[in-house]
Design an enzyme around this catalytic site. Structure first.
Site, PDB file in Angstrom:
ATOM      1  N   ARG A 193       0.766  -1.440  -0.076  1.00  0.00           N
ATOM      2  CA  ARG A 193       0.072   0.053   0.005  1.00  0.00           C
ATOM      3  C   ARG A 193       1.054   1.245  -0.001  1.00  0.00           C
ATOM      4  NH1 ARG A 193      -5.578  -0.389   2.070  1.00  0.00           N
ATOM      5  NH2 ARG A 193      -6.250  -2.381   1.075  1.00  0.00           N
ATOM      6  N   ARG A 226      -3.380   6.964   0.678  1.00  0.00           N
ATOM      7  CA  ARG A 226      -3.926   8.291   1.454  1.00  0.00           C
ATOM      8  C   ARG A 226      -2.867   8.816   2.280  1.00  0.00           C
ATOM      9  NH1 ARG A 226      -9.294   5.293   3.280  1.00  0.00           N
ATOM     10  NH2 ARG A 226      -7.753   3.640   3.249  1.00  0.00           N
ATOM     11  N   ARG A 240      -7.421  11.936  -5.741  1.00  0.00           N
ATOM     12  CA  ARG A 240      -8.745  11.474  -5.319  1.00  0.00           C
ATOM     13  C   ARG A 240      -9.896  12.813  -5.105  1.00  0.00           C
ATOM     14  NH1 ARG A 240     -10.183   7.350  -2.718  1.00  0.00           N
ATOM     15  NH2 ARG A 240     -12.233   8.223  -3.029  1.00  0.00           N
ATOM     16  N   ASP A 250      -7.113  -2.897  -7.052  1.00  0.00           N
ATOM     17  CA  ASP A 250      -7.582  -3.484  -6.067  1.00  0.00           C
ATOM     18  C   ASP A 250      -7.812  -4.905  -6.324  1.00  0.00           C
ATOM     19  OD1 ASP A 250      -8.312  -2.420  -3.296  1.00  0.00           O
ATOM     20  OD2 ASP A 250      -9.950  -4.000  -3.850  1.00  0.00           O
ATOM     21  N   TYR A 299     -15.023 -12.078   0.855  1.00  0.00           N
ATOM     22  CA  TYR A 299     -15.569 -10.737   0.627  1.00  0.00           C
ATOM     23  C   TYR A 299     -16.880 -10.896  -0.347  1.00  0.00           C
ATOM     24  CZ  TYR A 299     -11.764  -7.843   2.204  1.00  0.00           C
ATOM     25  OH  TYR A 299     -11.052  -7.454   3.185  1.00  0.00           O
TER      26      TYR A 299
HETATM   27  O1  CP3 Z   1      -0.080  -1.639  -2.566  1.00  0.00           O
HETATM   28  C1  CP3 Z   1      -0.339  -1.015  -3.192  1.00  0.00           C
HETATM   29  O2  CP3 Z   1      -0.156   0.318  -3.261  1.00  0.00           O
HETATM   30  C2  CP3 Z   1      -1.268  -1.476  -4.303  1.00  0.00           C
HETATM   31  C3  CP3 Z   1      -2.631  -1.218  -4.344  1.00  0.00           C
HETATM   32  C4  CP3 Z   1      -3.525  -2.054  -3.563  1.00  0.00           C
HETATM   33  C5  CP3 Z   1      -4.744  -1.651  -2.999  1.00  0.00           C
HETATM   34  N1  CP3 Z   1      -5.441  -2.450  -2.395  1.00  0.00           N
HETATM   35  C6  CP3 Z   1      -5.398  -0.107  -3.266  1.00  0.00           C
HETATM   36  C7  CP3 Z   1      -6.262   0.409  -2.187  1.00  0.00           C
HETATM   37  C8  CP3 Z   1      -3.558  -3.427  -3.076  1.00  0.00           C
HETATM   38  C9  CP3 Z   1      -2.256  -4.003  -3.333  1.00  0.00           C
HETATM   39  C10 CP3 Z   1      -4.721  -3.533  -2.391  1.00  0.00           C
HETATM   40  C11 CP3 Z   1      -5.015  -5.063  -1.936  1.00  0.00           C
HETATM   41  C12 CP3 Z   1      -6.331  -5.151  -1.252  1.00  0.00           C
HETATM   42  N2  CP3 Z   1      -7.520  -4.565  -1.508  1.00  0.00           N
HETATM   43  C13 CP3 Z   1      -6.346  -6.059  -0.276  1.00  0.00           C
HETATM   44  C14 CP3 Z   1      -5.130  -7.140   0.157  1.00  0.00           C
HETATM   45  C15 CP3 Z   1      -4.255  -6.410   1.154  1.00  0.00           C
HETATM   46  C16 CP3 Z   1      -4.727  -6.039   2.578  1.00  0.00           C
HETATM   47  O3  CP3 Z   1      -4.814  -4.667   2.651  1.00  0.00           O
HETATM   48  O4  CP3 Z   1      -5.071  -6.773   3.381  1.00  0.00           O
HETATM   49  C17 CP3 Z   1      -7.411  -6.055   0.468  1.00  0.00           C
HETATM   50  C18 CP3 Z   1      -8.234  -6.983   1.393  1.00  0.00           C
HETATM   51  C19 CP3 Z   1      -8.138  -5.323  -0.504  1.00  0.00           C
HETATM   52  C20 CP3 Z   1      -9.709  -4.859  -0.373  1.00  0.00           C
HETATM   53  C21 CP3 Z   1      -9.911  -3.509   0.151  1.00  0.00           C
HETATM   54  N3  CP3 Z   1      -9.663  -2.432  -0.987  1.00  0.00           N
HETATM   55  C22 CP3 Z   1     -10.389  -2.855   1.240  1.00  0.00           C
HETATM   56  C23 CP3 Z   1     -10.604  -3.709   2.513  1.00  0.00           C
HETATM   57  C24 CP3 Z   1     -10.403  -1.250   1.174  1.00  0.00           C
HETATM   58  C25 CP3 Z   1     -10.726  -0.421   2.202  1.00  0.00           C
HETATM   59  C26 CP3 Z   1      -9.500  -0.028   3.059  1.00  0.00           C
HETATM   60  C27 CP3 Z   1      -9.433   1.201   3.499  1.00  0.00           C
HETATM   61  O5  CP3 Z   1      -8.415   1.525   4.188  1.00  0.00           O
HETATM   62  O6  CP3 Z   1     -10.357   2.044   3.259  1.00  0.00           O
HETATM   63  C28 CP3 Z   1     -10.023  -1.249  -0.109  1.00  0.00           C
HETATM   64  C29 CP3 Z   1      -9.778   0.201  -0.954  1.00  0.00           C
HETATM   65  C30 CP3 Z   1      -8.451   0.388  -1.414  1.00  0.00           C
HETATM   66  N4  CP3 Z   1      -7.573  -0.298  -1.945  1.00  0.00           N
HETATM   67  C31 CP3 Z   1      -7.504   1.878  -1.296  1.00  0.00           C
HETATM   68  C32 CP3 Z   1      -6.422   1.744  -1.675  1.00  0.00           C
HETATM   69  C33 CP3 Z   1      -5.291   2.700  -1.909  1.00  0.00           C
HETATM   70  C34 CP3 Z   1      -8.157   3.034  -0.332  1.00  0.00           C
HETATM   71  C35 CP3 Z   1      -9.104   3.691  -1.124  1.00  0.00           C
HETATM   72  C36 CP3 Z   1      -9.285   5.086  -0.968  1.00  0.00           C
HETATM   73  O7  CP3 Z   1     -10.356   5.609  -0.234  1.00  0.00           O
HETATM   74  O8  CP3 Z   1      -8.399   5.997  -1.751  1.00  0.00           O
END
Ligand code: CP3
Length: 347
Positions: free
Chosen positions: A24, A28, A37, A73, A148
């Site tokens: 990640r 943010r 965003r 994602d 999910y």
């Molecule tokens: O690592 C990176 O920079 C690459 C991008 C990436 C994202 N999600 C961007 C993202 C990767 C590799 C993921 C993987 C992901 N997504 C996982 C596995 C890793 C982990 O965190 O356990 C999971 C379970 C998800 C599902 C997911 N996507 C969730 C639960 C959420 C909400 C989390 C939150 O913090 O709000 C997301 C959204 C998400 N995916 C964001 C980002 C940058 C936040 C979106 C935003 O509001 O800008």
């Protein structure tokens, strides 16, 4: 140009210092990400290849990471397969039409990454021309995606998922098979588009018993990885500690570790020839600089000089101070196993 440190570490080579990137690392905690965003939903961002490439580059401009990860994602293939995905404000992902039984599973559409999810592939092609930093692709592991899809979002204890798994094992297996083929093809398409390697995120496998992990999650991950050719593969699980003896059954070449496990212990259980990635507590980035440097070096020393990619044990949280990321990256890059002045660490 010499072979990137990342690829050498993923291949198990002995190096003067480990390569470093952070899960990640785009997101943010960075003002330039928040600027993009502004007025743009997360899913809209993920659908725009130029912006995905730009967001992938943002942390590479600010910090000297040795790798990037394509911005996307894990849940997007599920949306392509017919699940209605949204990200609301202040909560995580939601599927309006979760999978509840065999007929829901049978109604899933097939997933063709080139046809159904072109943005990350196009973004990888853009990045290949834009940067020399190696870029990783990724996908969600079948079990974690099933979690999910069945719950319709996040969950504390994944009751519906485990209920289906135990009460309707044939239906659950059919779902894992569909997902494994989908994410396997998705990973391979990313490799063909320029990803130097791929990581499978099995975030919720750690909620399983060892028996269920071996019965369900690991064979499904292996089925997905079997579709990836010609690039290193990484299998990440949260709460990986109790499962060390079996994680290689995922079929991955490299094991991603969360922060609860001692990385030296992990290597002794996995076998010293198995490359590992990890494993700093992401919340350690809130410690003071001296403590952060001490922890960084402790992880490097415990992991040893061969086959280690420095990373966090889970993703960066949005509140993380950027100075702390800078401190860790620079501390890893300044580290040397050998004091030989000629060692070429690519620093
Ligand atoms: O690592 C990176 O920079 C690459 C991008 C990436 C994202 N999600 C961007 C993202 C990767 C590799 C993921 C993987 C992901 N997504 C996982 C596995 C890793 C982990 O965190 O356990 C999971 C379970 C998800 C599902 C997911 N996507 C969730 C639960 C959420 C909400 C989390 C939150 O913090 O709000 C997301 C959204 C998400 N995916 C964001 C980002 C940058 C936040 C979106 C935003 O509001 O800008």
């Amino acid at each position: 140009m010499s072979r990137p440190l990342l690829l050498r570490a993923l291949a198990g080579e002995t190096l003067p210092r480990p390569p470093v990137w952070m899960m990640r690392q785009a997101g943010r905690y960075m003002p330039e990400y928040m600027a993009i965003r502004q007025g743009l939903g997360f899913l809209e961002l993920c659908a725009d290849a130029d912006l995905c490439a730009e967001v992938t580059l943002q942390p590479l401009r600010r910090f000297r990471f040795d790798a990037g990860i394509i911005f996307s994602d894990i849940l997007l293939p599920l949306a392509s397969m017919g699940l209605d995905l949204s990200f609301g404000k202040g909560h995580g992902p939601v599927f309006a039409n979760p999978l509840r039984d065999r007929s829901d599973i049978d109604a899933l559409r097939d997933f063709d990454p080139v046809r159904d999810l072109p943005a990350p592939l196009r973004a990888l092609q853009i990045l290949k021309a834009a940067t020399e930093v190696p870029i990783l692709g990724f996908a969600g592991a079948p079990f974690t995606l099933a979690c999910y899809a069945i719950e319709g979002g996040g969950s504390k204890d994944w009751i519906r998922t485990k209920q289906l798994m135990w009460r309707e094992p044939a239906a659950f297996q059919a779902l894992l098979d569909r997902l494994a083929d989908a994410v396997g093809d998705h990973m391979q398409a990313q490799v063909e588009a320029g990803a130097v390697g791929v990581q499978l995120f099995d975030t919720w496998a750690g909620t399983l018993s060892a028996e269920d992990l071996r019965r369900w999650a690991l064979p499904a991950a292996q089925r997905a990885f079997s579709r990836v050719k010609g690039a290193p593969t990484i299998y990440y699980t949260r709460d990986s500690g109790p499962f060390l003896p079996w994680l290689r059954d995922s079929g991955a070449q490299v094991i991603g570790l969360d922060w609860r496990v001692d990385i030296g212990h992990a290597r002794s259980v996995l076998g010293p020839e198995v490359p590992v990635q990890g494993n700093m507590d992401p919340i350690a980035l809130f410690a003071d600089e001296a403590e952060l440097r001490r922890r960084t070096e402790a992880i490097i020393r415990a992991a040893g000089p061969a086959g280690h990619v420095f990373n966090l044990g889970h993703g960066i949280t949005p509140e993380t101070p950027m100075e702390a990321v800078e401190t860790v990256v620079e501390a890893v890059r300044a580290f040397r196993w050998s004091t030989e002045p000629t060692s070429a660490a690519g620093a």
